[in-house]
Motif scaffolding. Structure first.
Motif: not given
Length: 95
Positions: A57-70
């Protein structure tokens, strides 16, 4: 909301270019290729009620630094975050 393609409570695709994404409420799962290869995204907040993040789903999001999961997340698919080389923080929050 126009940047989100949603079908049957599954987020199918994000077409926007925002850096900080708040996925809208009412989503049950995030499918492939919802965010795949999006280089604009720096952070994502996933709303309460989302239970599944599908493979890639998020594969290759090279600049993703932070993810908040419920805490409603039940499963994260294989390679959901593959090649998210700058992902530093995965936080869980209670709803």
């Amino acid at each position: 909301m126009n940047d989100f393609v949603i079908k049957d409570s599954e987020l199918k695709l994000y077409t926007g270019t925002d850096n900080h994404i708040e996925i809208p409420a009412g989503i049950n799962s995030i499918g492939f290729p919802a965010f795949c290869g999006n280089e604009h995204i720096l952070s994502v907040t996933i709303p309460c009620g989302v239970q599944y993040i599908m493979d890639g789903a998020f594969r290759g999001c090279q600049n993703l630094h932070t993810i908040a999961l419920p805490t409603s997340i039940k499963a994260i698919g294989k390679n959901a975050f593959l090649r998210c080389d700058n992902l530093e923080t995965i936080g869980k929050y209670h709803h």
